[in-house]
Design a protein around this motif. Structure first.
Motif, PDB file in Angstrom:
ATOM      1  N   ILE A  84       0.824  -1.266  -0.041  1.00 21.59           N
ATOM      2  CA  ILE A  84       0.117   0.095  -0.085  1.00 21.59           C
ATOM      3  C   ILE A  84       1.002   1.417   0.061  1.00 21.59           C
ATOM      4  CG2 ILE A  84      -1.895   1.287   1.190  1.00 21.59           C
ATOM      5  CD1 ILE A  84      -2.668  -1.363   2.261  1.00 21.59           C
ATOM      6  N   GLY A  85       0.591   1.989  -1.007  1.00 17.76           N
ATOM      7  CA  GLY A  85       1.839   3.079  -0.942  1.00 17.76           C
ATOM      8  C   GLY A  85       1.232   4.329  -0.324  1.00 17.76           C
ATOM      9  N   THR A  86       0.039   4.552   0.168  1.00 20.63           N
ATOM     10  CA  THR A  86      -0.292   5.712   0.860  1.00 20.63           C
ATOM     11  C   THR A  86      -0.157   5.193   2.533  1.00 20.63           C
ATOM     12  OG1 THR A  86      -2.064   6.131  -0.713  1.00 20.63           O
ATOM     13  CG2 THR A  86      -2.104   7.250   1.593  1.00 20.63           C
ATOM     14  N   VAL A  89      -3.235   5.044   4.843  1.00 18.69           N
ATOM     15  CA  VAL A  89      -4.082   3.856   4.438  1.00 18.69           C
ATOM     16  C   VAL A  89      -3.258   2.726   4.873  1.00 18.69           C
ATOM     17  CG1 VAL A  89      -5.242   2.523   2.810  1.00 18.69           C
ATOM     18  CG2 VAL A  89      -5.200   5.218   2.626  1.00 18.69           C
ATOM     19  N   ALA A  90      -2.266   2.696   4.655  1.00 16.34           N
ATOM     20  CA  ALA A  90      -1.443   1.598   5.116  1.00 16.34           C
ATOM     21  C   ALA A  90      -1.161   1.318   6.494  1.00 16.34           C
ATOM     22  CB  ALA A  90       0.163   1.576   4.341  1.00 16.34           C
ATOM     23  N   ALA A  91      -1.220   2.285   7.203  1.00 16.92           N
ATOM     24  CA  ALA A  91      -1.205   2.234   8.587  1.00 16.92           C
ATOM     25  C   ALA A  91      -2.418   1.813   9.315  1.00 16.92           C
ATOM     26  CB  ALA A  91      -0.871   3.510   9.371  1.00 16.92           C
ATOM     27  N   ALA A  92      -3.676   2.304   8.746  1.00 17.45           N
ATOM     28  CA  ALA A  92      -5.006   1.889   9.384  1.00 17.45           C
ATOM     29  C   ALA A  92      -5.175   0.384   8.980  1.00 17.45           C
ATOM     30  CB  ALA A  92      -6.238   2.990   8.753  1.00 17.45           C
ATOM     31  N   ALA A 119       6.120  -0.714  11.555  1.00 17.72           N
ATOM     32  CA  ALA A 119       6.440  -1.559  10.231  1.00 17.72           C
ATOM     33  C   ALA A 119       6.098  -0.573   9.021  1.00 17.72           C
ATOM     34  CB  ALA A 119       5.968  -2.825  10.363  1.00 17.72           C
ATOM     35  N   VAL A 120       5.002   0.293   9.214  1.00 14.46           N
ATOM     36  CA  VAL A 120       4.648   1.159   8.295  1.00 14.46           C
ATOM     37  C   VAL A 120       5.161   2.375   8.301  1.00 14.46           C
ATOM     38  CG1 VAL A 120       2.633   2.455   7.354  1.00 14.46           C
ATOM     39  CG2 VAL A 120       2.435  -0.276   7.959  1.00 14.46           C
ATOM     40  N   LEU A 121       5.302   3.018   9.581  1.00 16.87           N
ATOM     41  CA  LEU A 121       5.739   4.567   9.734  1.00 16.87           C
ATOM     42  C   LEU A 121       6.964   4.695  10.251  1.00 16.87           C
ATOM     43  CD1 LEU A 121       2.124   5.662  11.053  1.00 16.87           C
ATOM     44  CD2 LEU A 121       2.883   5.580   8.772  1.00 16.87           C
ATOM     45  N   GLY A 122       7.836   3.390  10.488  1.00 24.67           N
ATOM     46  CA  GLY A 122       9.084   3.513  11.057  1.00 24.67           C
ATOM     47  C   GLY A 122      10.312   4.248  10.367  1.00 24.67           C
TER      48      GLY A 122
END
Length: 310
Positions: A84-86, A89-92, A119-122
C-alpha cells in the motif's frame, strides 16, 4: 489495600520494567553489535513491559500473547507497507488486519498494534529491513523481554505465566453432580415447586445464593449452598508448595477454602486487590483466586450441572 503493600507493588513493577528493558537492549546489542541500521529497542517494547511487569496476570500479558501478537503484527505491517503506497491507508489497514489475525490466533497483545504501525511508519531504516523486521528486532526483542519477565517474576516469587489447574475443575464437576442428586430432596423440603425440566430452573437455583446474600436472607443462602454454590476451593488456582510462593503475607486479603464465591466480590472491591489468597483449615496457603477466576466461577455457577459435566 495497605499503603505499604501498594507502594511495594509499584516499586516491584518499576524495577521489573527497568530490568526488562535494560536486558532487552543488552540482548539486542549482543546480537547486532554495532549495527546502527537496526534499532536496539523499538517503542512497542515499552508498552509490552507495562503489561508484563505491572499486570502480569492479564491474559494480554501471557507469553503466547506477546510473542504471537508481536510477530503476527510485524508480518502484517511489513506486508501493508510493501503493498500500500499511501502511509495513512497502510497504517490503518495494518492495525485492523493485525487485530483480526491476533483474534484468530488468540494472541491479542495491545502493544502489537504499535508494532504494525512501526512497520509502516518507522521510516526508511525500518522499510529497508523488509521482512527481517519480523525477526530482528521484533521477535528478538519480544523473546528477550519475555525471558526477563520470566526470570524477574521467578525471583520475586510470583506465578508467571498464569496457569490453570484442572484438579479443582474436576473436583467441582463431581461436587456438582452429587449435589444435583440431593437437590430433588432439598428443594421440596423448603417448599420449592419449580420443575427441574423447566427452562431456567437450574440457573435460578444456582444464582439464588448470590441473591440471598444481597438481600440478607441467611435461610435462603444456606439453601443455595446445599443446592451447590461453588466455594473458593472449586475455582482457585493451586499454589505450589514452595516457601517463596506459598506465603500468605504476599496477599492483601485471604479467604478460606469453604468460602462461597458470592462472598469474594467485596474483597476485590474493598481491598482493591488483584488476587485473593485461599487458606485451608490449618491456615496454610493452598491457592489463589483472581478476578478472572471469580468471573469464570460465577459463569459456571449459572450453567446447568449437565453443561458443566460436559
Amino acid at each position: 489495600m495497605k499503603n505499604g503493600d501498594g507502594q511495594g507493588k509499584r516499586i516491584r513493577s518499576c524495577l521489573g520494567a527497568l530490568f526488562g528493558i535494560a536486558f532487552t537492549g543488552w540482548a539486542a546489542h549482543a546480537v547486532l553489535g554495532m549495527d546502527m541500521e537496526t534499532p536496539l529497542l523499538v517503542a512497542p517494547m515499552g508498552a509490552s513491559a507495562v503489561l508484563l511487569f505491572a499486570v502480569p496476570e492479564s491474559p494480554l500479558a501471557q507469553p503466547w500473547s506477546i510473542m504471537g501478537g508481536n510477530i503476527c503484527a510485524a508480518i502484517v505491517g511489513v506486508v501493508c507497507a510493501k503493498l500500500i503506497g499511501t502511509p495513512i491507508v497502510a497504517a490503518a489497514t495494518a492495525v485492523a488486519l493485525a487485530i483480526s489475525v491476533m483474534l484468530a490466533f488468540r494472541c491479542v497483545h495491545p502493544p502489537s498494534g504499535a508494532v504494525a504501525l512501526t512497520a509502516v511508519l518507522g521510516g526508511p531504516a525500518i522499510h529497508e529491513l523488509g521482512y527481517r523486521f519480523v525477526l530482528i528486532p521484533i521477535a528478538l526483542q519480544s523473546a528477550a523481554l519475555l525471558s526477563a519477565a520470566l526470570a524477574f517474576h521467578l525471583m520475586m516469587g510470583h506465578r508467571y505465566p498464569r496457569s490453570f489447574s484442572g484438579d479443582a475443575s474436576h473436583a467441582a464437576a463431581g461436587r456438582w453432580a452429587s449435589l444435583w442428586q440431593r437437590l430433588s430432596s432439598v428443594v421440596p423440603r423448603r417448599g420449592r415447586t419449580e420443575d427441574a425440566s423447566m427452562p431456567g430452573a437450574s440457573a435460578h437455583r444456582h444464582s439464588s445464593g448470590i441473591e440471598a446474600l444481597l438481600h440478607g436472607d441467611e435461610d435462603r443462602f444456606a439453601l443455595a449452598r446445599d443446592c451447590g454454590e461453588l466455594t473458593c476451593a472449586d475455582i482457585m488456582s493451586v499454589v505450589p508448595h514452595s516457601p517463596r510462593v506459598s506465603n500468605p503475607s504476599q496477599y492483601d486479603c485471604t479467604v478460606r477454602t469453604d468460602t462461597p464465591i458470592s462472598e469474594l466480590a467485596p474483597h476485590f472491591k474493598n481491598h482493591a486487590c488483584d488476587r485473593v489468597g485461599v487458606l485451608d483449615g490449618g491456615g496454610r496457603l493452598v491457592g489463589a483466586i483472581s478476578q478472572l477466576d471469580l468471573i469464570w466461577g460465577l459463569y459456571r455457577q449459572m450453567r446447568t450441572p449437565q453443561g458443566i459435566a460436559a
